[in-house]
Design a protein around this motif. Structure first.
Motif, mmCIF file in Angstrom:
data_model
loop_
_atom_site.group_PDB
_atom_site.id
_atom_site.type_symbol
_atom_site.label_atom_id
_atom_site.label_comp_id
_atom_site.label_asym_id
_atom_site.label_seq_id
_atom_site.Cartn_x
_atom_site.Cartn_y
_atom_site.Cartn_z
ATOM 1 N N PRO A 84 0.784 -1.270 0.053
ATOM 2 C CA PRO A 84 0.054 0.099 -0.026
ATOM 3 C C PRO A 84 0.961 1.309 -0.083
ATOM 4 O O PRO A 84 0.330 2.133 -0.604
ATOM 5 C CB PRO A 84 -0.813 -0.084 1.219
ATOM 6 N N THR A 85 2.183 1.190 0.711
ATOM 7 C CA THR A 85 2.987 2.359 0.480
ATOM 8 C C THR A 85 3.915 2.522 -0.671
ATOM 9 O O THR A 85 4.613 3.538 -0.802
ATOM 10 C CB THR A 85 3.982 2.345 1.807
ATOM 11 N N GLY A 86 3.574 1.657 -1.670
ATOM 12 C CA GLY A 86 4.436 1.560 -2.899
ATOM 13 C C GLY A 86 4.818 0.319 -3.143
ATOM 14 O O GLY A 86 5.023 -0.477 -2.038
ATOM 15 N N PRO A 87 5.564 0.047 -4.303
ATOM 16 C CA PRO A 87 6.472 -0.883 -4.475
ATOM 17 C C PRO A 87 7.541 -1.037 -3.597
ATOM 18 O O PRO A 87 8.297 -0.148 -3.294
ATOM 19 C CB PRO A 87 7.033 -0.698 -5.954
ATOM 20 N N GLN A 88 7.820 -2.299 -2.943
ATOM 21 C CA GLN A 88 8.800 -2.732 -2.152
ATOM 22 C C GLN A 88 9.612 -3.830 -2.749
ATOM 23 O O GLN A 88 9.336 -4.913 -3.036
ATOM 24 C CB GLN A 88 8.259 -3.375 -0.756
ATOM 25 N N LYS A 89 11.009 -3.285 -2.885
ATOM 26 C CA LYS A 89 12.010 -4.413 -4.081
ATOM 27 C C LYS A 89 12.775 -5.119 -3.027
ATOM 28 O O LYS A 89 13.315 -4.641 -1.862
ATOM 29 C CB LYS A 89 12.564 -3.396 -4.760
ATOM 30 N N THR A 90 12.911 -6.295 -3.128
ATOM 31 C CA THR A 90 13.917 -7.061 -2.296
ATOM 32 C C THR A 90 14.307 -8.182 -3.367
ATOM 33 O O THR A 90 14.213 -8.227 -4.539
ATOM 34 C CB THR A 90 13.226 -8.162 -1.349
ATOM 35 N N VAL A 91 15.608 -8.754 -2.851
ATOM 36 C CA VAL A 91 16.305 -9.830 -3.746
ATOM 37 C C VAL A 91 16.094 -11.089 -2.894
ATOM 38 O O VAL A 91 16.502 -11.211 -1.853
ATOM 39 C CB VAL A 91 17.756 -9.312 -3.892
ATOM 40 N N LEU A 92 15.707 -12.252 -3.778
ATOM 41 C CA LEU A 92 15.566 -13.582 -3.045
ATOM 42 C C LEU A 92 16.502 -14.148 -3.463
ATOM 43 O O LEU A 92 16.657 -14.434 -4.795
ATOM 44 C CB LEU A 92 14.106 -13.933 -3.469
ATOM 45 N N GLU A 93 17.469 -14.963 -3.006
ATOM 46 C CA GLU A 93 18.647 -15.696 -3.293
ATOM 47 C C GLU A 93 18.105 -17.158 -2.973
ATOM 48 O O GLU A 93 18.139 -17.631 -1.619
ATOM 49 C CB GLU A 93 19.966 -15.329 -2.842
ATOM 50 N N LEU A 94 18.052 -18.302 -3.743
ATOM 51 C CA LEU A 94 17.576 -19.404 -3.317
ATOM 52 C C LEU A 94 19.003 -20.602 -3.793
ATOM 53 O O LEU A 94 19.419 -20.247 -4.923
ATOM 54 C CB LEU A 94 16.547 -20.037 -4.297
ATOM 55 N N ALA A 95 19.017 -21.765 -2.941
ATOM 56 C CA ALA A 95 19.777 -22.597 -3.440
ATOM 57 C C ALA A 95 19.214 -24.053 -3.376
ATOM 58 O O ALA A 95 18.236 -23.795 -2.217
ATOM 59 C CB ALA A 95 20.982 -22.585 -2.625
ATOM 60 N N GLU A 96 19.401 -24.835 -3.726
ATOM 61 C CA GLU A 96 18.693 -26.143 -3.956
ATOM 62 C C GLU A 96 20.027 -27.079 -3.760
ATOM 63 O O GLU A 96 20.903 -27.169 -4.523
ATOM 64 C CB GLU A 96 18.065 -26.605 -5.251
ATOM 65 N N SER A 97 19.627 -28.092 -2.607
ATOM 66 C CA SER A 97 20.562 -29.163 -2.325
ATOM 67 C C SER A 97 19.866 -30.327 -1.995
ATOM 68 O O SER A 97 19.166 -30.464 -0.853
ATOM 69 C CB SER A 97 21.595 -28.629 -1.622
ATOM 70 N N SER A 98 20.123 -31.621 -2.470
ATOM 71 C CA SER A 98 19.419 -32.905 -2.169
ATOM 72 C C SER A 98 17.775 -32.863 -1.753
ATOM 73 O O SER A 98 17.315 -33.117 -1.023
ATOM 74 C CB SER A 98 20.119 -33.284 -0.912
#
Length: 98
Positions: free
Chosen positions: A14-28
């Motif tokens: 509601p306060t405007g676009p909020q930008k984040t960076v998601l970093e994902l890793a996959e293992s087993s």
């Protein structure tokens, strides 16, 4: 399809676009990672991916301490979905692979 890597996430708050960076890793078969925004990085938890639906939880500490649960549909290098920010409600978000 691999979801590993960095994703640029834009939450339609509601306060405007909020930008984040998601970093994902996959293992087993396990998914780990972190989400960074507003100068703070926090580890994600309870992450799962079934081939098209991705779910993860971020325990935000600033500016307010809250649990935010993200649910997204992944299609190639994009995702869209909703995040539930505690008592503050649900918000749409989109993401693109960085």
């Amino acid at each position: 399809m691999s979801i590993a890597g960095k994703w640029n996430v834009t939450i339609k708050a509601p306060t405007g676009p909020q930008k984040t960076v998601l970093e994902l890793a996959e293992s087993s078969g396990a998914i780990t990672g972190s989400q960074t925004g507003n100068g703070t990085s926090t580890p994600i938890s309870d992450a799962s991916f079934d081939g098209s639906k991705l779910v993860w939880t971020n325990h935000v500490t600033k500016p307010l301490k809250m649990k935010v649960v993200f649910t997204a549909t992944v299609s190639g290098d994009t995702m869209e979905g909703k995040c539930k920010a505690g008592l503050m409600g649900s918000y749409s978000f989109t993401a693109t692979r960085a």
